[in-house]
Scaffold this motif. Structure first.
Motif, PDB file in Angstrom:
ATOM      1  N   ASN A  49      -3.220  -8.231   6.907  1.00 33.01           N
ATOM      2  CA  ASN A  49      -2.829  -9.388   5.907  1.00 33.01           C
ATOM      3  C   ASN A  49      -4.444 -10.133   5.613  1.00 33.01           C
ATOM      4  O   ASN A  49      -4.734 -11.058   7.195  1.00 33.01           O
ATOM      5  CB  ASN A  49      -1.727 -10.408   6.129  1.00 33.01           C
ATOM      6  CG  ASN A  49      -0.584  -8.962   5.618  1.00 33.01           C
ATOM      7  OD1 ASN A  49      -0.525  -8.512   4.844  1.00 33.01           O
ATOM      8  ND2 ASN A  49      -0.431  -8.263   7.245  1.00 33.01           N
ATOM      9  N   GLU A  79       0.833  -0.893   9.334  1.00 35.55           N
ATOM     10  CA  GLU A  79       0.365  -1.900   9.422  1.00 35.55           C
ATOM     11  C   GLU A  79       0.355  -2.782  10.332  1.00 35.55           C
ATOM     12  O   GLU A  79       1.606  -2.715  11.111  1.00 35.55           O
ATOM     13  CB  GLU A  79       0.912  -2.888   8.067  1.00 35.55           C
ATOM     14  CG  GLU A  79       1.009  -4.156   7.229  1.00 35.55           C
ATOM     15  CD  GLU A  79       1.405  -4.706   6.187  1.00 35.55           C
ATOM     16  OE1 GLU A  79       2.183  -4.079   5.592  1.00 35.55           O
ATOM     17  OE2 GLU A  79       1.271  -5.754   5.985  1.00 35.55           O
ATOM     18  N   LYS A  83       1.243  -2.583  -3.178  1.00 38.50           N
ATOM     19  CA  LYS A  83       2.432  -2.508  -2.265  1.00 38.50           C
ATOM     20  C   LYS A  83       3.649  -2.941  -3.243  1.00 38.50           C
ATOM     21  O   LYS A  83       3.932  -4.219  -3.323  1.00 38.50           O
ATOM     22  CB  LYS A  83       2.180  -3.660  -1.053  1.00 38.50           C
ATOM     23  CG  LYS A  83       1.112  -2.467  -0.328  1.00 38.50           C
ATOM     24  CD  LYS A  83       0.791  -3.038   1.047  1.00 38.50           C
ATOM     25  CE  LYS A  83       2.219  -2.801   1.771  1.00 38.50           C
ATOM     26  NZ  LYS A  83       1.555  -2.836   3.379  1.00 38.50           N
ATOM     27  N   ASP A  92      -0.729  -6.921  -2.242  1.00 36.61           N
ATOM     28  CA  ASP A  92       0.535  -6.457  -1.129  1.00 36.61           C
ATOM     29  C   ASP A  92       1.702  -7.940  -1.814  1.00 36.61           C
ATOM     30  O   ASP A  92       1.600  -8.646  -3.028  1.00 36.61           O
ATOM     31  CB  ASP A  92       0.841  -8.237  -0.058  1.00 36.61           C
ATOM     32  CG  ASP A  92       1.048  -7.609   1.554  1.00 36.61           C
ATOM     33  OD1 ASP A  92       2.180  -6.780   0.708  1.00 36.61           O
ATOM     34  OD2 ASP A  92       1.230  -8.150   2.159  1.00 36.61           O
ATOM     35  N   GLU A 128      -4.969  -6.191   2.735  1.00 33.24           N
ATOM     36  CA  GLU A 128      -3.923  -6.837   1.734  1.00 33.24           C
ATOM     37  C   GLU A 128      -4.219  -8.288   1.542  1.00 33.24           C
ATOM     38  O   GLU A 128      -4.279  -9.056   2.247  1.00 33.24           O
ATOM     39  CB  GLU A 128      -2.637  -6.683   2.712  1.00 33.24           C
ATOM     40  CG  GLU A 128      -2.822  -5.068   2.912  1.00 33.24           C
ATOM     41  CD  GLU A 128      -0.950  -4.826   3.808  1.00 33.24           C
ATOM     42  OE1 GLU A 128       0.018  -5.989   3.691  1.00 33.24           O
ATOM     43  OE2 GLU A 128      -1.187  -3.624   3.621  1.00 33.24           O
TER      44      GLU A 128
HETATM   45 MG    MG Z   1       1.415  -7.084   3.720  1.00 28.20          MG
END
Ligand code: MG
Ligand code: C2E
Ligand code: MG
Length: 669
Positions: A506, A447, A589, A568, A538
């Motif tokens: 993200n 990530e 997630k 997320d 995400e």
């Molecule tokens: Mg994230």
């Protein structure tokens, strides 16, 4: 015999109808008489309007009626309707929300129910308030139980002088006869107004300052009272009172004379107003996520002005407005043939106290303090005291009543300025946290997490993402991170083609509403040569708060590029399950707060297990976040989770270290 009976029945029915007709006419005449006699007896417009509202409300047996006065808008000079605050209310309690919102609005020509009447001078009827596309007060009306209504003009000659509106708690059909009756009443009332034109000004003057035309102390006090009440209902509704005082006004007044002083006050008022949020509520775009109500600028008297700002995000917002106020006064005023330079000292009081403290990292004091029993006078006094401190510290400056808040607001502003520079110069760096396969304990991807090098350290995203979002900078940061991460992925993919590594980045929810987004992501994929199927974006549940159909469409278009999508921090958001199956997701997630509970309580275990099952049922991959121990990893593995990320494996690290991790893992293998 039969025919005779039939004839009698018809005669009776006819008589009954007539009787009802006559009765109705009688009532109408009585209503007209009542209004005519009040109109003749009283020379007070306010009094006559109130009597008319009561009489009509009683006649209709409708619970709510209100009068507007037509005036010229302070900025544009166009005609508009302002609330008089003169009401017919059968009872107060259920209609409070509707009343408050009505009293906070003015209607321009064509806007809302009264605006339509102002537009063409004709009565207007709305049979179903909830489904009218030109009735901005629909939410408040509905919550107050109001279903339908009409409005009619009070005419003076060919000009609309007032508009009266009435509301019923049931749907109604347009009644042309009734509107005709109301039209008659409007004509009667028009005569009173014509007779007492001067008093129309008084009605306005009772709430406005004569010199500048701005709201006066009384109206400001009223608005402030409403703001306090609103904040008591919604403690996140941050508002501020600014006390603005012209520096050395006395010098201008004494040296150039009173008329020049008066002119200066009027023009300072106009400039201040130009720096504030428009007073025109109705034309503001609907659907803004948190529309900020109007700013109110009032003149208290002398060279003192006050401003009410509502719907702020943080105390620094008030400081931003204060800086804008100072800057619109920069240019000199040309008065009595002279250039007059003006500065102001500003004091700020806010409620509730600020809730974000960016310098301390996360949202430090997230629970706002309740407004307590704050009164308008408390706030005025605090702002006034702060203004005096601003004066004593050298004028032309701005002070908060609370010095701690001052520091915080200044830091927040400095942070924003620095952040802008960092975005311009592309100063952000990206750290990578490995995402592990729980079955094989191997790295499956990373990530990408943004870091901001500042003052010799690295600032974590929680300390600046929120500010970047408010400042409209977040999309540029997200895209910089995506570009860097994709470039890195292309490199790793070239070095370790068999690893099939993934890169996740993200996306702020604010990104997802930008029409350019999909094109930009495509551009980055093309430019970097990153394999799209190994790129993951995400998003958080906040993204689903807006228009869900639009979101789904954007996500589909992103997926059409070949990339994968992850939800997320799953479980911390809002409506989780109801929408989840509609979103074209690939990965869920599990938020680290649930993982953290795995050692502690059975509840978390069950929760995590449910999420894993659900993910499986929906065909999604479950990735656990915040795995900090061997126990976490073991429990998750036992619960059927396949991927994990957390300090147990590695914190987010710089690109070189991440490459090193890969080298160790894949050379050993
Ligand atoms: Mg994230
Ligand atoms: P996130 O996307 O949920 O990222 C995971 C966060 O958890 C990271 O914090 C990471 O350092 C932290 N973390 C990882 N493992 C552990 C662990 O075992 N224990 C604990 N307690 N924490 C762990 P970080 O890097 O501070 O990022 C915070 C949040 O900021 C991210 O949460 C993400 O929502 C946001 N963010 C980061 N980079 C970006 C970006 O480029 N754009 C946007 N819009 N948001 C970003
Ligand atoms: Mg997360």
């Amino acid at each position: 015999m039969e025919r005779e009976r039939e004839a009698r029945r018809r005669a009776e029915a006819l008589a009954e109808d007539r009787l009802q007709d006559i009765y109705a006419k009688q009532q109408q005449i009585e209503l007209l008489n009542t209004i005519a006699s009040t109109a003749n007896q009283s020379d007070s417009i306010a009094h006559v309007l109130r009597a008319a509202l009561t009489a009509i409300g009683g006649y209709l047996d409708w619970p709510v009626g209100h009068a507007y006065l037509a005036r010229q808008n302070e900025h544009s000079g166009a005609s508009e309707l302002t609330p008089t605050g003169i009401w017919h209310l059968a009872s107060t309690q259920p209609f409070t929300a509707f009343r408050e919102c009505t009293e906070d609005m003015s209607f321009a020509i064509g806007q809302g129910l009264p605006g339509r009447v102002l537009d063409n001078g004709e009565p207007a009827w709305i049979e179903d308030l909830a489904n009218d596309d030109n009735f901005p007060r629909a939410p408040q009306a509905t919550s107050s139980g109001l279903r339908s209504g009409f409005a009619f003009p009070v005419m003076v000659g060919s000009e609309v002088a007032c508009v009266l509106e009435f509301f019923a708690t049931k749907p109604t059909e347009t009644d042309p006869d009734l509107l005709w009756l109301m039209w008659q009443i409007g004509v009667q009332l028009g005569r009173v107004i014509e007779r007492n034109r001067h008093e129309e000004h008084l009605l306005h003057n009772a709430s406005h300052d004569q010199l500048t035309g701005l709201p006066n102390r009384r109206l400001f006090h009223d608005r402030l009272t409403h703001a306090i009440a609103r904040a008591a209902r919604d403690p996140f509704n941050l508002f501020a009172v600014l006390f603005v005082d012209i520096d050395r006004f006395k010098v201008v007044n004494d040296s150039l004379g009173h008329p020049a002083g008066d002119e200066l006050l009027v023009r300072v008022g106009q400039r201040l107003l130009s720096a504030l949020r428009s007073n025109d509520t109705v034309s503001r775009p609907q659907g803004e996520s948190t529309p900020r109500p109007d700013d109110t600028l009032a003149r208290l008297g002398g060279d003192e002005f006050t401003i009410l700002l509502e719907g702020l995000n943080e105390p620094a917002d008030a400081l931003r407005v204060a800086e804008r106020l100072q800057s619109v006064l920069h240019e000199p005023f040309s008065i009595a043939g002279q250039d007059v330079y003006v500065t102001v000292s500003i004091g700020i009081a806010t409620r509730p106290y600020g809730r974000t403290c960016p310098q301390q990292g996360a949202q430090a004091s997230d629970a706002p303090q309740p407004p307590g029993r704050t009164t308008p006078d408390d706030l005025m006094r605090e702002a006034d005291m702060a203004m005096y401190r601003a004066k004593s510290l050298g004028k032309a400056r701005c002070e908060f009543c609370d010095p701690g808040m001052q520091t915080q607001a200044l830091q927040s502003l400095a942070l924003e300025t620095d952040l802008r520079h960092a975005v311009e110069r592309g100063e952000f760096i990206v750290h990578y946290q490995p995402i592990m396969s729980l079955s094989q304990d191997g790295i499956t991807g990373f990530e990408a997490l943004v870091r901001w090098p500042r003052e010799g350290g690295l600032v974590a995203p929680d300390a600046f993402i929120g500010i970047a979002e408010d400042a409209g900078l977040i999309h540029r940061i997200d895209l910089q991170v995506l570009r860097t991460a994709c470039r890195q992925l292309a490199q790793w993919h070239a070095d370790y083609p068999d690893a099939m590594l993934t890169i996740s980045t993200n996306l702020s929810p604010r990104q997802l509403t930008r029409p350019e987004l999909v094109g930009e992501v495509r551009g980055i994929l093309d430019a970097t040569g990153a394999p799209p199927t190994q790129v993951r974006l995400e998003i958080t549940e906040t993204a689903t708060l807006g228009n869900l159909d639009e979101l789904i469409e954007t996500l589909r278009r992103l997926k059409a590029l070949g990339i994968q999508l992850a939800m997320d921090d799953f479980g911390t958001g809002y409506s989780s399950l109801s929408y989840l199956h509609r979103l074209p997701l690939d990965i869920l997630k599990i938020d680290r707060s649930f993982v953290a509970g795995l050692d502690r309580d059975e509840y978390s275990q069950r929760l995590v297990q449910t999420v894993i099952h659900m993910a499986r049922n929906l065909g999604l991959e479950a990735v656990a976040e915040g795995v900090e121990s061997r126990t976490h990893a073991a429990t998750l593995r036992a619960l059927g989770c396949t991927r994990a990320q957390g300090y147990h494996y590695s914190p987010p690290v710089a690109a070189e270290q991440a490459t090193e991790l890969l080298r160790t893992a894949f050379t050993a293998a």
